[in-house]
Design a protein around this motif. Structure first.
Motif, mmCIF file in Angstrom:
data_model
loop_
_atom_site.group_PDB
_atom_site.id
_atom_site.type_symbol
_atom_site.label_atom_id
_atom_site.label_comp_id
_atom_site.label_asym_id
_atom_site.label_seq_id
_atom_site.Cartn_x
_atom_site.Cartn_y
_atom_site.Cartn_z
ATOM 1 N N ASN A 45 40.656 50.069 47.446
ATOM 2 C CA ASN A 45 40.963 50.469 48.546
ATOM 3 C C ASN A 45 41.700 49.987 49.543
ATOM 4 N N VAL A 46 43.546 50.959 48.841
ATOM 5 C CA VAL A 46 44.068 50.827 49.288
ATOM 6 C C VAL A 46 44.430 52.491 49.268
ATOM 7 N N ARG A 47 45.184 52.752 50.459
ATOM 8 C CA ARG A 47 46.384 53.767 49.700
ATOM 9 C C ARG A 47 47.792 54.308 50.819
ATOM 10 N N LEU A 48 48.305 54.928 49.972
ATOM 11 C CA LEU A 48 49.787 54.925 50.492
ATOM 12 C C LEU A 48 50.042 56.000 50.783
ATOM 13 N N ASP A 49 49.989 56.466 52.066
ATOM 14 C CA ASP A 49 50.502 57.948 51.963
ATOM 15 C C ASP A 49 49.716 59.325 51.251
ATOM 16 N N GLY A 50 48.535 58.404 51.454
ATOM 17 C CA GLY A 50 47.260 59.213 50.920
ATOM 18 C C GLY A 50 46.756 59.191 49.472
ATOM 19 N N SER A 51 47.424 58.353 48.900
ATOM 20 C CA SER A 51 47.224 58.538 47.722
ATOM 21 C C SER A 51 46.979 57.039 47.033
ATOM 22 N N LEU A 65 49.816 53.141 55.940
ATOM 23 C CA LEU A 65 49.347 52.287 55.105
ATOM 24 C C LEU A 65 47.196 52.055 55.428
ATOM 25 N N ASP A 66 46.335 53.013 54.304
ATOM 26 C CA ASP A 66 45.386 52.749 54.845
ATOM 27 C C ASP A 66 44.593 51.479 54.000
ATOM 28 N N VAL A 67 44.083 50.863 54.275
ATOM 29 C CA VAL A 67 43.499 49.324 53.051
ATOM 30 C C VAL A 67 42.172 49.374 53.989
ATOM 31 N N THR A 68 40.809 49.010 53.696
ATOM 32 C CA THR A 68 39.509 49.213 53.751
ATOM 33 C C THR A 68 39.796 47.253 53.136
ATOM 34 N N LEU A 69 39.580 46.006 54.020
ATOM 35 C CA LEU A 69 39.539 44.425 54.441
ATOM 36 C C LEU A 69 38.070 44.119 53.616
ATOM 37 N N PRO A 70 37.381 43.603 52.981
ATOM 38 C CA PRO A 70 36.418 42.422 52.496
ATOM 39 C C PRO A 70 35.907 41.897 54.298
ATOM 40 N N PRO A 71 34.549 41.625 53.994
ATOM 41 C CA PRO A 71 34.402 41.151 55.587
ATOM 42 C C PRO A 71 34.514 40.115 55.017
ATOM 43 N N PRO A 72 35.162 39.141 55.822
ATOM 44 C CA PRO A 72 35.029 37.862 56.272
ATOM 45 C C PRO A 72 34.057 36.842 55.530
ATOM 46 N N PRO A 73 33.976 36.062 54.924
ATOM 47 C CA PRO A 73 33.585 34.572 55.252
ATOM 48 C C PRO A 73 32.276 34.398 56.441
ATOM 49 N N ALA A 74 31.137 34.652 56.049
ATOM 50 C CA ALA A 74 29.828 34.350 56.256
ATOM 51 C C ALA A 74 30.000 32.753 56.923
#
Length: 312
Positions: A45-51, A65-74
């Motif tokens: 879920n993390v890419r640094l300069d495309g890698s 930096l490209d990051v996909t964060l988890p959804p917050p707790p409900a």
């Protein structure tokens, strides 16, 4: 952009974290634990300069930096159930003081599927302050899941802001009792040592030079052959503070295997968690003024352990 998988973020690495490990950098940038940051990296879920990077890679300022964060707790829902053993000690229009049993956390968090104080109270019809994040409404301080004892929660918005400030400014008197292995030397003293995340990144905390200032005062109430019953006065309120500081002076809390307690002692005493109880809270009432004080007795498992030591 928010997706079903979570929240996608793209940004350059700030100058202030130049040279840090990637997992530490992500933890700082997005308010995550280092363990959770490492999991995001391992899950792709993390890419640094495309890698796809490794968690120990060092970041450079300006790298993308490209990051996909988890959804917050409900947020707590109306279908939550009351929590067995969660007792109300005091309640008025502004605050509620509860006696928390073991195996219960303060509020919903990522990865926790057990009961919470917050959901238990809402399920019982208690109306709490809605200030702050939805999954933490009314929460002004916390206890570990397996630490028992007193917690105060805010019901009104005024109480929430006043109590949050009181805890931050250290005007709340928080007293704990803990059973530790051996005998502290001296029998009464202060542990003044900064606490931060353990370098292993395994979720533990430790005394580290880069940690936040942390002060714990202790006094021996009763000494046994192989253990001591201490009263603890917290000047600060760091995560796992008592457990970390007691372990740091070579006197881990009985039953606290995460921080080095001897499992043979806890087994002999019938303890399956750390022997740690929040037994007193004293603070100025947030709306009507005047000091209020609340006390809590030990739960049965902690009583049994002390009685066993006295018999020995």
């Amino acid at each position: 952009m928010t997706t079903a998988a979570g929240d996608e973020r793209s940004m350059p690495v700030p100058d202030g974290i130049e040279g840090e490990r990637l997992d530490a950098a992500i933890a700082r940038m997005f308010g995550l634990s280092r363990t959770r940051a490492a999991e995001l990296i391992a899950d792709g879920n993390v890419r640094l300069d495309g890698s796809e990077p490794g968690k120990s890679d060092r970041v450079q300022a300006g790298s993308w930096l490209d990051v996909t964060l988890p959804p917050p707790p409900a947020p707590p829902t109306a279908t939550a159930e009351p929590v067995p053993g969660l007792a109300t000690v005091y309640e008025d229009d502004d605050i509620i003081v509860v006696d928390k049993p073991t195996g219960v956390v303060a509020h919903p968090t990522v990865g926790w599927t057990g009961p919470t104080v917050l959901e238990g109270l809402l399920a019982s019809g208690v109306q709490l302050s809605t200030s702050g994040a939805a999954e933490r409404q009314g929460i002004v301080h916390r206890l570990d899941a397996n630490t028992t004892g007193l917690m105060v929660l805010a019901k009104s918005e005024t109480a929430y802001s006043v109590l949050k400030r009181a805890f931050k400014e250290r005007t709340v008197d928080k007293r704990y009792h803990t059973l530790v292995q051996g005998h502290p030397d001296p029998l009464r003293g202060t542990v003044d040592a900064p606490i931060g995340r353990h370098p292993s990144g395994d979720g533990r905390f430790a005394v580290v030079t880069s940690g936040r200032p942390s002060v714990t005062h202790y006094d021996t109430l009763e000494a046994f052959r192989s253990a001591s019953l201490l009263e603890i006065n917290l000047e600060t309120g760091r995560t796992h503070q008592i457990r970390v500081h007691m372990a740091a002076i070579g006197r881990p809390c009985v039953g606290d295997h995460l921080y080095g307690a001897d499992p043979t002692i806890s087994e002999r005493l019938g303890i399956s968690r750390q022997w740690l109880h929040a037994m007193r809270l004293r603070f100025e009432h947030p709306t009507r003024g005047g000091t209020v004080e609340f006390d809590s007795s030990y739960p049965p498992d902690l009583v049994a352990a002390v009685e066993q030591l006295r018999e020995d």
